[in-house]
Structure formats: structure tokens, C-alpha cells
Write a protein that holds these residues in place. Structure first.
Motif, PDB file in Angstrom:
ATOM      1  N   GLY A  53       0.822  -1.210   0.000  1.00  0.00           N
ATOM      2  CA  GLY A  53       0.000   0.000   0.000  1.00  0.00           C
ATOM      3  C   GLY A  53       0.853   1.255   0.000  1.00  0.00           C
ATOM      4  N   GLN A  54       2.007   1.222   0.687  1.00  0.00           N
ATOM      5  CA  GLN A  54       2.893   2.382   0.707  1.00  0.00           C
ATOM      6  C   GLN A  54       3.588   2.569  -0.627  1.00  0.00           C
ATOM      7  OE1 GLN A  54       5.535   1.547   3.918  1.00  0.00           O
ATOM      8  NE2 GLN A  54       4.026   2.048   5.496  1.00  0.00           N
ATOM      9  N   ALA A  55       3.973   1.453  -1.272  1.00  0.00           N
ATOM     10  CA  ALA A  55       4.714   1.552  -2.527  1.00  0.00           C
ATOM     11  C   ALA A  55       3.796   1.878  -3.687  1.00  0.00           C
ATOM     12  CB  ALA A  55       5.447   0.234  -2.794  1.00  0.00           C
ATOM     13  N   GLY A  56       2.509   1.665  -3.545  1.00  0.00           N
ATOM     14  CA  GLY A  56       1.580   1.886  -4.653  1.00  0.00           C
ATOM     15  C   GLY A  56       1.463   0.615  -5.458  1.00  0.00           C
ATOM     16  N   ALA A  57       0.338  -0.013  -5.419  1.00  0.00           N
ATOM     17  CA  ALA A  57       0.188  -1.325  -6.033  1.00  0.00           C
ATOM     18  C   ALA A  57       0.226  -1.269  -7.545  1.00  0.00           C
ATOM     19  CB  ALA A  57      -1.117  -1.965  -5.569  1.00  0.00           C
ATOM     20  N   ALA A  58      -0.251  -0.223  -8.164  1.00  0.00           N
ATOM     21  CA  ALA A  58      -0.280  -0.167  -9.614  1.00  0.00           C
ATOM     22  C   ALA A  58       0.140   1.221 -10.083  1.00  0.00           C
ATOM     23  CB  ALA A  58      -1.679  -0.484 -10.129  1.00  0.00           C
ATOM     24  N   PRO A  59       1.323   1.307 -10.724  1.00  0.00           N
ATOM     25  CA  PRO A  59       1.754   2.616 -11.193  1.00  0.00           C
ATOM     26  C   PRO A  59       0.960   3.044 -12.402  1.00  0.00           C
ATOM     27  CG  PRO A  59       3.286   0.940 -11.937  1.00  0.00           C
ATOM     28  CD  PRO A  59       2.276   0.269 -11.044  1.00  0.00           C
ATOM     29  N   SER A  60       0.720   4.329 -12.513  1.00  0.00           N
ATOM     30  CA  SER A  60       0.014   4.818 -13.691  1.00  0.00           C
ATOM     31  C   SER A  60       1.022   5.103 -14.785  1.00  0.00           C
ATOM     32  CB  SER A  60      -0.770   6.084 -13.348  1.00  0.00           C
ATOM     33  OG  SER A  60       0.129   7.117 -12.999  1.00  0.00           O
ATOM     34  N   ALA A  61       0.551   5.182 -16.006  1.00  0.00           N
ATOM     35  CA  ALA A  61       1.439   5.410 -17.137  1.00  0.00           C
ATOM     36  C   ALA A  61       2.060   6.797 -17.064  1.00  0.00           C
ATOM     37  CB  ALA A  61       0.661   5.248 -18.441  1.00  0.00           C
ATOM     38  N   SER A  62       1.398   7.745 -16.413  1.00  0.00           N
ATOM     39  CA  SER A  62       1.915   9.106 -16.369  1.00  0.00           C
ATOM     40  C   SER A  62       3.076   9.255 -15.393  1.00  0.00           C
ATOM     41  CB  SER A  62       0.800  10.079 -15.995  1.00  0.00           C
ATOM     42  OG  SER A  62       0.300   9.760 -14.708  1.00  0.00           O
ATOM     43  N   THR A  63       3.168   8.384 -14.366  1.00  0.00           N
ATOM     44  CA  THR A  63       4.248   8.515 -13.413  1.00  0.00           C
ATOM     45  C   THR A  63       5.550   7.973 -13.961  1.00  0.00           C
ATOM     46  OG1 THR A  63       3.777   6.387 -12.378  1.00  0.00           O
ATOM     47  CG2 THR A  63       2.692   8.332 -11.438  1.00  0.00           C
ATOM     48  N   GLY A  64       5.497   6.974 -14.827  1.00  0.00           N
ATOM     49  CA  GLY A  64       6.697   6.401 -15.409  1.00  0.00           C
ATOM     50  C   GLY A  64       7.463   5.543 -14.426  1.00  0.00           C
ATOM     51  N   SER A  65       6.868   5.178 -13.317  1.00  0.00           N
ATOM     52  CA  SER A  65       7.541   4.369 -12.318  1.00  0.00           C
ATOM     53  C   SER A  65       7.382   2.897 -12.657  1.00  0.00           C
ATOM     54  CB  SER A  65       6.946   4.650 -10.937  1.00  0.00           C
ATOM     55  OG  SER A  65       7.491   3.780  -9.990  1.00  0.00           O
ATOM     56  N   ALA A  66       8.467   2.259 -13.044  1.00  0.00           N
ATOM     57  CA  ALA A  66       8.418   0.854 -13.405  1.00  0.00           C
ATOM     58  C   ALA A  66       8.901  -0.019 -12.257  1.00  0.00           C
ATOM     59  CB  ALA A  66       9.274   0.600 -14.640  1.00  0.00           C
ATOM     60  N   LYS A  67       9.302   0.544 -11.131  1.00  0.00           N
ATOM     61  CA  LYS A  67       9.876  -0.218 -10.033  1.00  0.00           C
ATOM     62  C   LYS A  67       8.877  -0.545  -8.935  1.00  0.00           C
ATOM     63  CE  LYS A  67      14.008  -0.216 -11.725  1.00  0.00           C
ATOM     64  NZ  LYS A  67      14.562  -1.410 -12.281  1.00  0.00           N
ATOM     65  N   SER A  68       7.646  -0.039  -8.970  1.00  0.00           N
ATOM     66  CA  SER A  68       6.683  -0.328  -7.917  1.00  0.00           C
ATOM     67  C   SER A  68       5.542  -1.146  -8.479  1.00  0.00           C
ATOM     68  CB  SER A  68       6.162   0.977  -7.311  1.00  0.00           C
ATOM     69  OG  SER A  68       5.484   1.727  -8.290  1.00  0.00           O
ATOM     70  N   GLY A  69       4.877  -1.874  -7.600  1.00  0.00           N
ATOM     71  CA  GLY A  69       3.756  -2.693  -8.026  1.00  0.00           C
ATOM     72  C   GLY A  69       4.150  -4.158  -8.094  1.00  0.00           C
ATOM     73  N   THR A  70       3.191  -4.973  -8.406  1.00  0.00           N
ATOM     74  CA  THR A  70       3.383  -6.411  -8.492  1.00  0.00           C
ATOM     75  C   THR A  70       4.018  -6.772  -9.822  1.00  0.00           C
ATOM     76  OG1 THR A  70       1.407  -6.707  -7.149  1.00  0.00           O
ATOM     77  CG2 THR A  70       2.190  -8.624  -8.359  1.00  0.00           C
ATOM     78  N   ALA A  71       4.985  -7.671  -9.791  1.00  0.00           N
ATOM     79  CA  ALA A  71       5.630  -8.122 -11.026  1.00  0.00           C
ATOM     80  C   ALA A  71       4.668  -9.044 -11.776  1.00  0.00           C
ATOM     81  CB  ALA A  71       6.923  -8.859 -10.719  1.00  0.00           C
ATOM     82  N   LEU A  72       4.417  -8.712 -13.032  1.00  0.00           N
ATOM     83  CA  LEU A  72       3.571  -9.510 -13.906  1.00  0.00           C
ATOM     84  C   LEU A  72       4.358  -9.834 -15.165  1.00  0.00           C
ATOM     85  CD1 LEU A  72       0.348  -7.359 -13.547  1.00  0.00           C
ATOM     86  CD2 LEU A  72       0.804  -9.529 -12.423  1.00  0.00           C
ATOM     87  N   TYR A  73       4.020 -10.946 -15.811  1.00  0.00           N
ATOM     88  CA  TYR A  73       4.758 -11.387 -16.982  1.00  0.00           C
ATOM     89  C   TYR A  73       3.836 -11.439 -18.188  1.00  0.00           C
ATOM     90  CZ  TYR A  73       8.159 -12.415 -13.450  1.00  0.00           C
ATOM     91  OH  TYR A  73       9.031 -12.284 -12.410  1.00  0.00           O
ATOM     92  N   VAL A  74       4.282 -10.816 -19.263  1.00  0.00           N
ATOM     93  CA  VAL A  74       3.526 -10.791 -20.512  1.00  0.00           C
ATOM     94  C   VAL A  74       4.308 -11.628 -21.511  1.00  0.00           C
ATOM     95  CG1 VAL A  74       2.638  -9.339 -22.362  1.00  0.00           C
ATOM     96  CG2 VAL A  74       2.657  -8.486 -20.009  1.00  0.00           C
ATOM     97  N   ALA A  75       3.707 -12.699 -21.975  1.00  0.00           N
ATOM     98  CA  ALA A  75       4.376 -13.594 -22.922  1.00  0.00           C
ATOM     99  C   ALA A  75       4.142 -13.102 -24.345  1.00  0.00           C
ATOM    100  CB  ALA A  75       3.850 -15.015 -22.769  1.00  0.00           C
ATOM    101  N   MET A  76       5.173 -13.151 -25.135  1.00  0.00           N
ATOM    102  CA  MET A  76       5.014 -12.865 -26.554  1.00  0.00           C
ATOM    103  C   MET A  76       4.228 -14.034 -27.158  1.00  0.00           C
ATOM    104  SD  MET A  76       6.480  -9.972 -27.377  1.00  0.00           S
ATOM    105  CE  MET A  76       5.626  -9.399 -25.949  1.00  0.00           C
ATOM    106  N   PRO A  77       3.282 -13.748 -28.051  1.00  0.00           N
ATOM    107  CA  PRO A  77       2.367 -14.789 -28.521  1.00  0.00           C
ATOM    108  C   PRO A  77       3.039 -15.934 -29.271  1.00  0.00           C
ATOM    109  CG  PRO A  77       1.959 -12.700 -29.644  1.00  0.00           C
ATOM    110  CD  PRO A  77       2.979 -12.444 -28.598  1.00  0.00           C
ATOM    111  N   ARG A  78       4.172 -15.682 -29.893  1.00  0.00           N
ATOM    112  CA  ARG A  78       4.857 -16.748 -30.631  1.00  0.00           C
ATOM    113  C   ARG A  78       6.366 -16.531 -30.497  1.00  0.00           C
ATOM    114  NH1 ARG A  78       1.546 -13.944 -33.163  1.00  0.00           N
ATOM    115  NH2 ARG A  78       2.234 -12.075 -34.193  1.00  0.00           N
ATOM    116  N   PRO A  79       7.139 -17.607 -30.630  1.00  0.00           N
ATOM    117  CA  PRO A  79       8.592 -17.456 -30.534  1.00  0.00           C
ATOM    118  C   PRO A  79       9.155 -16.760 -31.778  1.00  0.00           C
ATOM    119  CG  PRO A  79       8.034 -19.732 -30.997  1.00  0.00           C
ATOM    120  CD  PRO A  79       6.739 -19.001 -30.760  1.00  0.00           C
ATOM    121  N   PHE A  80      10.303 -16.149 -31.620  1.00  0.00           N
ATOM    122  CA  PHE A  80      11.007 -15.509 -32.727  1.00  0.00           C
ATOM    123  C   PHE A  80      11.907 -16.565 -33.367  1.00  0.00           C
ATOM    124  CE2 PHE A  80       9.977 -12.198 -29.747  1.00  0.00           C
ATOM    125  CZ  PHE A  80       9.539 -11.163 -30.558  1.00  0.00           C
TER     126      PHE A  80
END
Length: 174
Positions: A53-80
Motif C-alpha cells: 500500500g505504501q509503494a503503490g500497487a499499480a503505477p500509472s502510465a503518467s508517473t513512469g515508475s516501473a519499479k513499484s507494483g506487483t511483477a507480472l509477466y507478458v508472454a510474446m504470442p509466438r517465438p522468434f
């Protein structure tokens, strides 16, 4: 002689009963130990929630903070899959990629810009050299260059780095 046989039988029953009691105590003690070691208390969960709660669970796009919040993984749909030139011969490379982002806002941004991210990664991968990719240092350099280029594109488009890490979840070279 009949009395001796009875004594032996009675002693055997007591021995079996003692073994069963000892086994039950060991099982109960093991279960209690597992409960205490593996089970967290409510105080621990409250501490974790307070820190989030202190760190901020979800950063907004306007803050540009990529270091706070829960780590989530986005998979690329197919291999290169691409041919990479080398000094001796060209090699076929297949790279599976996942992106680590922080917070659900960053996850949604990354998912909405997957074609842009794929194009950026493809440019980086196709400019690599097969002789470099054979070494661990070459793979690390490729991953770091991928991260820099993806972050630069996302900064240009979304106004935030969005992607914290580019992870190679599969790397095959023939």
C-alpha cells in the motif's frame, strides 16, 4: 509351557501398541511442524499488504515508475525464429520471450503494444551475430540491448518505460 506362550503373546501385543503410539506421535509432530513452518501468520500478511500500500500497487502510465507494483509477466504470442549470420555459417535461432512489467496498468500497456514490441525485438535479434550468441555473455548482451530498445520505444509511444525486464524463456540455436 502354556503360561510361557501367553507371556510371549502379551509382550508382542504391547510392542505393537508401542510402535503404533510412537508412529502416531511422529506423524502429529511432523504435521504440527509443517503447519508452523509453512503457514504464515495474519500479522505477516498485514505487513506485506502495508508495504504494498505504501509503494503503490499499480503505477500509472503518467508517473513512469516501473519499479513499484506487483511483477507480472507478458508472454510474446509466438517465438522468434530467424537466421543469424555467423563467421563459419548461418544459424537458425528460436527465442521465446516474456516481458516483466510492474502493475496491471503496465501489463495492459504492454499487451496493447505487442506488435510494436515484437517488431523492436525482431530488429534487435536480426542484427545479432551467431558467434556472439554461442556465449553466455553474448546472450546477456542481446537481452540487455533488447530491454533498452523496447524501453525506448515504449517511452516514445506510451510515455513510460513499461517493461522492466526482457526474459528469454527459451533459446535454441542450430
Amino acid at each position: 509351557m502354556a503360561e510361557e506362550e501367553l507371556k510371549i503373546e502379551e509382550g508382542g501385543k504391547k510392542g505393537k501398541l508401542m510402535i503404533i503410539i510412537i508412529a502416531a506421535v511422529v506423524i502429529i509432530a511432523g504435521g504440527a511442524a509443517a503447519f508452523f513452518f509453512l503457514g504464515g501468520s495474519d500479522d505477516d500478511m498485514a505487513d506485506v499488504q502495508a508495504v504494498e500500500g505504501q509503494a503503490g500497487a499499480a503505477p500509472s502510465a503518467s508517473t513512469g515508475s516501473a519499479k513499484s507494483g506487483t511483477a507480472l509477466y507478458v508472454a510474446m504470442p509466438r517465438p522468434f525464429v530467424l537466421n543469424v549470420p555467423g563467421a563459419g555459417r548461418d544459424r537458425l535461432v528460436e527465442i521465446k520471450v516474456q516481458l516483466m512489467v510492474r502493475g496491471s496498468d503496465s501489463e495492459e500497456l504492454a499487451k496493447s503494444h505487442i506488435p510494436l514490441i515484437e517488431g523492436t525485438l525482431l530488429q534487435v535479434f536480426s542484427s545479432s551475430n551467431a558467434d556472439d550468441l554461442v556465449t553466455e555473455a553474448g546472450k546477456i548482451a542481446l537481452r540487455e540491448q533488447s530491454l533498452r530498445d523496447v524501453q525506448a520505444k515504449m517511452q516514445e509511444i506510451a510515455g513510460a518505460d513499461v517493461v522492466e525486464e526482457v526474459l528469454f524463456t527459451g533459446f535454441v540455436m542450430q
